[in-house]
Design an enzyme around this catalytic site. Structure first.
Site, PDB file in Angstrom:
ATOM      1  CG  HIS A 223     -11.601  18.914   0.482  1.00  0.00           C
ATOM      2  ND1 HIS A 223     -10.393  19.343   0.545  1.00  0.00           N
ATOM      3  CD2 HIS A 223     -11.499  17.524   0.291  1.00  0.00           C
ATOM      4  CE1 HIS A 223      -9.421  18.336   0.725  1.00  0.00           C
ATOM      5  NE2 HIS A 223      -9.961  17.220   0.477  1.00  0.00           N
TER       6      HIS A 223
ATOM      7  CD  GLU B 169     -14.269  11.576   0.888  1.00  0.00           C
ATOM      8  OE1 GLU B 169     -14.669  12.827   0.317  1.00  0.00           O
ATOM      9  OE2 GLU B 169     -13.010  11.498   1.159  1.00  0.00           O
TER      10      GLU B 169
END
Length: 387
Positions: A273, A326
């Site tokens: 991320h 996700e």
């Protein structure tokens, strides 16, 4: 006459604007080193556990969490705004045909543009704050109706009218499937939607704010945000993360499959991320949701997560690469029966509320966002080539 005004000195910033603060916001914050993010001071994960999507929508738009009476009134108000103008509803079959290969998210861009024109949305520059807020509420409310209609038309099914007696998440599932939603599935999707309403100045949110700074109309901002969101490195990742699990297939293939791709410099979808240097709190929440459902898919996903993080720690030491939202979002949506083509559109159902709140906040700032760029081409001026 020469311009004698003093020029502002250029400021060099990191690639991708990493770590650059571009404005002030009262909407929320992401604390990447702590693994924490919030909406208007309230933990987003705690909100997902205890509040409805409509309550969080109220918080983002109005700055407060509603009491029971205001909550019911706001939910009823949102429900009444889900219906599409006739001009948009009539155009959806053509839009669905034209975007069949790209899917509902691509169709959403066109349908939203038509919605803005059909409802006469004016530039943010020319509208007062109350009008902007009403327009934002209405536009956010119709997004699930558009997406599910495009999905159903693409499958040869008739679109379904929204039901005013269902909450936002449950109504979304109903319009998608045509069946009374399982309350457990509806609540799981609602928690996912709450947890993904907003997340700092991510690319789509920043895009929306840049467009808003020009004074353009609200739908122009939303369409730009959807375009940024569609990218595989942003909102387009949930289905790809689940595709990774399919590609690995079995437990014995996890290590060689991951090692081969990491050593080749490929990205493992669902891991890493731009902000978090700890476990993504959204991933942690969705893992728990998936484990509560149980089954071989979540068991396999947990095993893959463990091995991917171990291999990444070995091959990329010091990088702190963990699963992101996700990875488990795809698992939970699969468990709830959503088709993969609707994973990213479902993400957009939540994020449109965050985009709209950011647009409203940006519209109050009269300063246009206009950064510069460093020219690295040939030294100018170059002589023109002979004809």
């Amino acid at each position: 006459m020469s311009d004698t005004r003093p020029r502002q000195a250029a400021v060099e910033v990191p690639r991708g604007l990493a770590g650059v603060v571009v404005t002030d916001t009262a909407l929320g914050d992401v604390r990447g080193t702590e693994g924490f993010y919030h909406y208007r001071q309230y933990s987003a994960i705690e909100l997902a556990a205890s509040r409805s999507f409509e309550d969080v929508w109220h918080l983002m738009f109005h700055g407060t969490l509603p009491d029971a009476e205001r909550s019911a009134a706001f939910a009823a108000r949102v429900a009444a705004l889900r219906h599409l103008p006739d001009e948009v509803a009539e155009a959806l079959p053509a839009i669905a045909r034209a975007t069949a290969a790209a899917g509902p998210l691509a169709g959403l861009r066109t349908a939203l543009s038509l919605y803005g024109s059909a409802t006469g949305l004016g530039p943010l520059y020319d509208t007062d704050p109350a009008r902007r807020a009403e327009d934002a509420l209405a536009a956010s409310a119709v997004v699930p109706t558009i997406l599910t209609a495009l999905h159903r038309i693409g499958r040869g099914q008739e679109p379904l009218a929204p039901r005013d007696d269902l909450g936002h998440a449950a109504n979304y599932l109903y319009m998608m499937t045509g069946s009374e939603p399982d309350p457990v599935h509806a609540r799981a999707i609602e928690q996912y939607l709450v947890a993904t309403v907003d997340h700092g100045f991510n690319p789509s949110t920043f895009t929306a704010r840049v467009i808003a700074s020009t004074g353009a109309d609200l739908v122009a901002c939303l369409v730009g945000a959807v375009g940024a969101f569609s990218g595989p490195l942003h909102g387009g990742a949930p289905a790809r993360a689940l595709d990774t699990l399919d590609a690995i297939g079995t437990v014995d293939r996890i290590d060689p499959w991951i090692r081969e791709r990491v050593l080749a410099g490929e990205r493992i979808m669902g891991f890493g991320h731009a902000v978090y240097r700890t476990e993504d709190p959204r991933s942690r929440m969705l893992r728990s949701t998936g484990l509560a459902f149980g089954g071989p898919l979540i068991d396999f996903a947990v095993r893959v997560e463990e091995r991917v993080e171990a291999i990444l720690a070995e091959l990329k030491p010091g990088r702190e690469l963990h699963s992101n939202v996700e990875f488990y979002a795809g698992v939970v949506m699969e468990q709830c029966g959503l088709p993969r083509a609707m994973f990213t559109p479902t993400f957009a159902v939540a994020r449109v509320v965050g985009w709209s709140a950011n647009i409203l906040e940006q519209a109050a700032d009269p300063k246009i966002i206009r950064p510069g760029a460093r020219y690295v081409g040939e030294t100018p001026p170059q002589p023109l080539p002979a004809v």
